[in-house]
Design a protein around this motif. Sequence first.
Motif, PDB file in Angstrom:
ATOM      1  N   SER A  66       1.043  -1.345  -0.059  1.00 22.03           N
ATOM      2  CA  SER A  66       0.095  -0.401   0.155  1.00 22.03           C
ATOM      3  C   SER A  66       0.830   1.316   0.202  1.00 22.03           C
ATOM      4  O   SER A  66       1.840   1.624   1.163  1.00 22.03           O
ATOM      5  N   GLY A  67       0.977   1.581  -0.638  1.00 18.42           N
ATOM      6  CA  GLY A  67       1.953   3.129  -0.877  1.00 18.42           C
ATOM      7  C   GLY A  67       3.766   2.838  -1.128  1.00 18.42           C
ATOM      8  O   GLY A  67       4.125   2.189  -1.722  1.00 18.42           O
ATOM      9  N   ASP A  68       3.729   3.494  -0.192  1.00 19.94           N
ATOM     10  CA  ASP A  68       5.575   2.960   0.641  1.00 19.94           C
ATOM     11  C   ASP A  68       5.605   2.218   1.124  1.00 19.94           C
ATOM     12  O   ASP A  68       6.820   1.768   1.302  1.00 19.94           O
ATOM     13  N   VAL A  69       4.852   1.943   1.477  1.00 21.42           N
ATOM     14  CA  VAL A  69       4.744   0.230   2.107  1.00 21.42           C
ATOM     15  C   VAL A  69       5.102  -1.239   1.870  1.00 21.42           C
ATOM     16  O   VAL A  69       3.568  -1.246   1.064  1.00 21.42           O
ATOM     17  N   GLU A  70       5.355  -2.329   1.985  1.00 20.22           N
ATOM     18  CA  GLU A  70       5.209  -3.593   1.381  1.00 20.22           C
ATOM     19  C   GLU A  70       5.768  -4.592   2.425  1.00 20.22           C
ATOM     20  O   GLU A  70       6.320  -4.294   2.941  1.00 20.22           O
ATOM     21  N   VAL A  71       4.672  -5.710   2.827  1.00 22.80           N
ATOM     22  CA  VAL A  71       4.919  -6.619   3.977  1.00 22.80           C
ATOM     23  C   VAL A  71       4.829  -7.256   3.596  1.00 22.80           C
ATOM     24  O   VAL A  71       3.758  -7.760   2.295  1.00 22.80           O
ATOM     25  N   TRP A  72       5.669  -8.530   4.204  1.00 27.26           N
ATOM     26  CA  TRP A  72       5.519 -10.248   3.549  1.00 27.26           C
ATOM     27  C   TRP A  72       5.964 -10.991   4.417  1.00 27.26           C
ATOM     28  O   TRP A  72       7.134 -10.694   4.741  1.00 27.26           O
ATOM     29  N   PRO A  73       5.179 -12.210   3.644  1.00 28.75           N
ATOM     30  CA  PRO A  73       6.162 -13.097   4.962  1.00 28.75           C
ATOM     31  C   PRO A  73       7.570 -13.904   5.124  1.00 28.75           C
ATOM     32  O   PRO A  73       7.438 -13.762   3.627  1.00 28.75           O
ATOM     33  N   CYS A  74       8.254 -13.610   6.324  1.00 28.79           N
ATOM     34  CA  CYS A  74       9.504 -14.308   5.517  1.00 28.79           C
ATOM     35  C   CYS A  74       9.645 -16.216   6.310  1.00 28.79           C
ATOM     36  O   CYS A  74      10.255 -15.399   7.443  1.00 28.79           O
ATOM     37  N   GLY A  75       9.293 -16.797   5.708  1.00 34.74           N
ATOM     38  CA  GLY A  75       9.285 -18.434   6.159  1.00 34.74           C
ATOM     39  C   GLY A  75       8.062 -18.249   7.417  1.00 34.74           C
ATOM     40  O   GLY A  75       7.173 -17.758   7.368  1.00 34.74           O
ATOM     41  N   ARG A  76       8.207 -18.903   8.257  1.00 34.41           N
ATOM     42  CA  ARG A  76       7.398 -19.522   8.813  1.00 34.41           C
ATOM     43  C   ARG A  76       7.011 -17.937  10.777  1.00 34.41           C
ATOM     44  O   ARG A  76       6.464 -18.040  11.264  1.00 34.41           O
ATOM     45  N   ALA A  77       8.507 -17.817  11.059  1.00 32.10           N
ATOM     46  CA  ALA A  77       8.604 -17.103  11.856  1.00 32.10           C
ATOM     47  C   ALA A  77       9.125 -15.648  12.213  1.00 32.10           C
ATOM     48  O   ALA A  77       9.055 -15.136  12.953  1.00 32.10           O
ATOM     49  N   GLN A  78       8.974 -15.350  10.453  1.00 34.90           N
ATOM     50  CA  GLN A  78       9.609 -13.654  10.176  1.00 34.90           C
ATOM     51  C   GLN A  78       8.007 -13.246   9.108  1.00 34.90           C
ATOM     52  O   GLN A  78       7.787 -13.921   8.388  1.00 34.90           O
TER      53      GLN A  78
END
Length: 134
Positions: A66-78
């Motif tokens: 969304s806009g200037d921010v991107e979030v995604w899972p990285c493995g099971r715990a991060q």
Amino acid sequence: MSATTVEDHVWGRIVTDAPQYRPVRVSMSYEPEGDPRAVRFAFPGGTGWTFPREVLESGLRKPVRSGDVEVWPCGRAQAVVEFHSAEGVAVVQFDSNVLNRFLRHTYAAAVGGSSAGTEPGAGTAQAGAETEPA
């Protein structure tokens, strides 16, 4: 019932091409009386980003931007949060449990249980917890 501002101070890891991550202290905040749908991540020096809380929540399960921010899972715990600005891109990795705890704090602090601020089964953990870098 009055709303309570949530502010959690946590450690993230700045991701670079260097062999080791550099820890960074991040202040995550939520102000339900200001914008009950937004969260803010602030870094040392005053740089910060405000973005929809839904982006953080959904990004723990699948890539979301969304806009200037991107979030995604990285493995099971991060999870990774990527921040874009005119100066460049900052990529910060967090333990997912830290982000989930912050989200629980935001739902617990929401104004009077409005649909914009509550989550079914939200936890009641206290805000202000700090996590040391891994």
